[in-house]
Design an enzyme around this catalytic site. Structure first.
Site, PDB file in Angstrom:
ATOM      1  CB  VAL A  98      -0.924   0.028   1.236  1.00  0.00           C
ATOM      2  CG1 VAL A  98      -1.783   1.292   1.230  1.00  0.00           C
ATOM      3  CG2 VAL A  98      -1.795  -1.216   1.287  1.00  0.00           C
ATOM      4  CB  CYS A  99       1.064   4.205   0.482  1.00  0.00           C
ATOM      5  SG  CYS A  99       1.457   5.972   0.452  1.00  0.00           S
TER       6      CYS A  99
END
Length: 224
Positions: A98-99
């Site tokens: 994520v990210c």
């Protein structure tokens, strides 16, 4: 479904807690919070998280997830963490991030030849690790699934649930957490945010991004 989240000092808590809230609702989910030692881990803004499993004791995982945050800068050249990720990814059904956690996967050599995404400020760094940067909220390339910035972790997790347990289970979880976003402003991406707001965000992150560029260059050199 044995799921392992890497947690580390300086992570952005929503990168972790968003997908955690969704994936923990999978039937028979077994969640491991992974770090080098068992002491509290402080997030970007000071929230204390408690690891449940140290890296060297991590069992085989079905899903490996690396969240992002300012702390990824240090992980990009952390031999212990990168070695663990390579080992865990080798047997995992899904290798995910994520990210800016995608940059850590990249530094571990896990994104070569893959399409991937990350936070908009750092998306261009993916090319340094042999990946193809994609401007999408969730990108699936084989068993590698990457989510965009922060809140995209919820979308990413729902995609995983749908594949593992079916769309109806994903929809039931979405309803249970009432994930029905209607933001008050249309400023969630640089495409729609006012130019002045984009410039302000870039100024505020300039020092961190400069250091990140240096760390990406070091990490990419180690892969050659």
């Amino acid at each position: 479904m044995r799921i392992g989240f890497l947690i580390f000092p300086g992570l952005t808590q929503l990168d972790f807690t968003g997908p955690y809230e969704v994936l923990a609702r999978l039937p028979d989910a077994e969640i491991h919070l992974l770090w080098k030692n068992a002491g509290p881990v402080r997030t970007e803004h000071g929230l204390a998280l408690i690891p449940t499993t140290i890296l060297e004791a991590c069992p085989p995982l079905d899903l490996l997830c690396v969240p992002g945050g300012p702390g990824v800068n240090e992980l990009l050249t952390d031999t212990e963490v990168l070695t663990f990720l390579r080992r865990a990814a080798a047997g995992a059904r899904y290798v995910t991030s994520v990210c800016t956690g995608a940059l850590v996967l990249g530094a571990a050599g896990l994104l070569r030849g893959r399409r991937a995404t990350t936070h908009w400020m750092s998306r261009h760094f993916l090319a340094d690790f042999g990946a193809t940067p994609v401007e999408e909220r969730v990108v699936v390339d084989g068993n590698v699934v990457t989510g965009g910035g922060v809140t995209a972790g919820i979308d990413f997790a729902l995609r995983i649930v749908a594949e593992v347990a079916g769309p109806e289970t994903a929809e039931a979880i979405q309803l249970a957490v009432e994930y029905d976003p209607h933001p008050p402003f249309d400023a969630g991406t640089p495409r729609t945010a006012p130019p002045g707001i984009v410039a302000r965000a870039e100024r505020q992150a300039a020092e961190r991004q400069h250091y990140r560029a240096e760390q990406v260059a070091r990490a990419a050199a180690l892969l050659r």
